[in-house]
Motif scaffolding. Sequence first.
Motif, PDB file in Angstrom:
ATOM      1  N   GLY A 100     103.616  50.655  28.723  1.00 58.67           N
ATOM      2  CA  GLY A 100     104.079  51.480  27.616  1.00 58.67           C
ATOM      3  C   GLY A 100     104.687  52.816  27.971  1.00 58.67           C
ATOM      4  N   LEU A 101     104.607  53.224  29.226  1.00 54.74           N
ATOM      5  CA  LEU A 101     105.117  54.548  29.596  1.00 54.74           C
ATOM      6  C   LEU A 101     106.640  54.596  29.572  1.00 54.74           C
ATOM      7  CD1 LEU A 101     102.816  55.605  32.569  1.00 54.74           C
ATOM      8  CD2 LEU A 101     102.845  56.560  30.271  1.00 54.74           C
ATOM      9  N   LEU A 102     107.166  55.735  29.153  1.00 57.53           N
ATOM     10  CA  LEU A 102     108.599  55.972  29.121  1.00 57.53           C
ATOM     11  C   LEU A 102     108.975  56.964  30.219  1.00 57.53           C
ATOM     12  CD1 LEU A 102     108.958  56.547  25.263  1.00 57.53           C
ATOM     13  CD2 LEU A 102     109.282  54.392  26.496  1.00 57.53           C
ATOM     14  N   THR A 103     110.254  57.091  30.496  1.00 54.07           N
ATOM     15  CA  THR A 103     110.732  58.228  31.276  1.00 54.07           C
ATOM     16  C   THR A 103     110.748  59.445  30.354  1.00 54.07           C
ATOM     17  OG1 THR A 103     113.049  57.896  30.697  1.00 54.07           O
ATOM     18  CG2 THR A 103     112.201  56.700  32.640  1.00 54.07           C
ATOM     19  N   LEU A 104     110.849  60.636  30.920  1.00 51.92           N
ATOM     20  CA  LEU A 104     110.874  61.831  30.084  1.00 51.92           C
ATOM     21  C   LEU A 104     112.094  61.851  29.157  1.00 51.92           C
ATOM     22  CD1 LEU A 104     109.488  64.408  29.264  1.00 51.92           C
ATOM     23  CD2 LEU A 104     110.557  65.575  31.207  1.00 51.92           C
ATOM     24  N   ASP A 131     105.252  48.296  41.690  1.00 53.34           N
ATOM     25  CA  ASP A 131     104.602  47.247  40.902  1.00 53.34           C
ATOM     26  C   ASP A 131     103.122  47.565  40.705  1.00 53.34           C
ATOM     27  OD1 ASP A 131     106.993  45.890  40.746  1.00 53.34           O
ATOM     28  OD2 ASP A 131     106.511  44.469  42.354  1.00 53.34           O
ATOM     29  N   ALA A 132     102.497  48.108  41.750  1.00 52.18           N
ATOM     30  CA  ALA A 132     101.072  48.437  41.649  1.00 52.18           C
ATOM     31  C   ALA A 132     100.832  49.521  40.610  1.00 52.18           C
ATOM     32  CB  ALA A 132     100.547  48.885  43.009  1.00 52.18           C
ATOM     33  N   ALA A 133     101.655  50.571  40.607  1.00 46.79           N
ATOM     34  CA  ALA A 133     101.495  51.647  39.631  1.00 46.79           C
ATOM     35  C   ALA A 133     101.723  51.144  38.218  1.00 46.79           C
ATOM     36  CB  ALA A 133     102.447  52.789  39.952  1.00 46.79           C
ATOM     37  N   ALA A 134     102.740  50.307  38.041  1.00 43.79           N
ATOM     38  CA  ALA A 134     103.032  49.768  36.715  1.00 43.79           C
ATOM     39  C   ALA A 134     101.882  48.900  36.215  1.00 43.79           C
ATOM     40  CB  ALA A 134     104.326  48.959  36.752  1.00 43.79           C
ATOM     41  N   GLU A 135     101.251  48.170  37.117  1.00 44.85           N
ATOM     42  CA  GLU A 135     100.125  47.330  36.718  1.00 44.85           C
ATOM     43  C   GLU A 135      98.914  48.177  36.339  1.00 44.85           C
ATOM     44  OE1 GLU A 135      97.347  43.675  38.442  1.00 44.85           O
ATOM     45  OE2 GLU A 135      99.057  44.396  39.597  1.00 44.85           O
ATOM     46  N   ARG A 190      91.733  55.731  45.788  1.00 41.13           N
ATOM     47  CA  ARG A 190      92.784  54.973  46.482  1.00 41.13           C
ATOM     48  C   ARG A 190      93.998  54.787  45.595  1.00 41.13           C
ATOM     49  NH1 ARG A 190      88.473  51.677  48.259  1.00 41.13           N
ATOM     50  NH2 ARG A 190      89.004  50.186  46.614  1.00 41.13           N
ATOM     51  N   GLU A 191      93.770  54.397  44.350  1.00 41.49           N
ATOM     52  CA  GLU A 191      94.894  54.151  43.446  1.00 41.49           C
ATOM     53  C   GLU A 191      95.681  55.435  43.194  1.00 41.49           C
ATOM     54  OE1 GLU A 191      93.190  50.373  40.844  1.00 41.49           O
ATOM     55  OE2 GLU A 191      93.041  52.406  40.045  1.00 41.49           O
ATOM     56  N   TYR A 192      94.967  56.536  43.008  1.00 39.35           N
ATOM     57  CA  TYR A 192      95.665  57.800  42.762  1.00 39.35           C
ATOM     58  C   TYR A 192      96.551  58.172  43.946  1.00 39.35           C
ATOM     59  CZ  TYR A 192      96.448  62.785  41.994  1.00 39.35           C
ATOM     60  OH  TYR A 192      97.029  64.017  41.842  1.00 39.35           O
TER      61      TYR A 192
END
Length: 238
Positions: free
Chosen positions: A154-158, A145-149, A219-221
């Motif tokens: 808008g990101l897709l899978t490959l 959830d944190a990464a998505a936020e 930290r986020e990375y």
Amino acid sequence: MDDELNALRRARMRWNTPLSEPHADLLLDRMGLAEGHLADLGCGWGELLLRAVERTPGLRGTGVDNDVTSLERGRAAVERRGLASRVELTEADAATWDGPAERAFCVGAAHAFGSTKAALDRLARVVPSGRLLYGDGFWAVPPSDAAAEILGPGLLTLPDLLDAVDDAGWRVLHLSTADQLEWDDFESTSRAGWEEWLAGHSADPRAGEVREWLDQRLREYVRDYRGVLGFTYLVLGR
């Protein structure tokens, strides 16, 4: 942040994407560059565009971006490297540039068009017949959830990204992805300019804000998107 700090933040970055020198050379090889017109939409300071023109006699380049600080850096490089007669960097919205061009780059700039799918559709009009180097992020693994936020919806899978490529009428001529070393170098150099400034300006009134940004980015990375966010480079043909 003010103009001085904005210019410094990316000062140690070769280009604003996770890409090594050998990988960049490979992509330029795969583009089959020849004399004609190459457009770089969302060019930033245009380093990859300049290298393409330098290695290809008869090729002229147009870079388009709306980041004035990056364009100033790029224009200084154009003059310094003697490319003013062959390269123009234009302040404009990449999503509205019409072309046409025989070759184009669009690396990490899908957001300027609104989405990956919108970018691929629009770029098919810019390059009606030729090749496109398209670079975009994708979810390498399902995000927290944190990464998505942090990175947005808008990101897709490959596989889904490749479906969008097909829907827009492109053929995939080359596919490669940024490796972990390229990602770590990208993230490190994105912080390096401000880290160097901070080391010499700890008493500056802006230092606290800079330090906070640097600490949060690291930290986020490490905690949220390292190994989760991928980046692919596609050479597409029509």
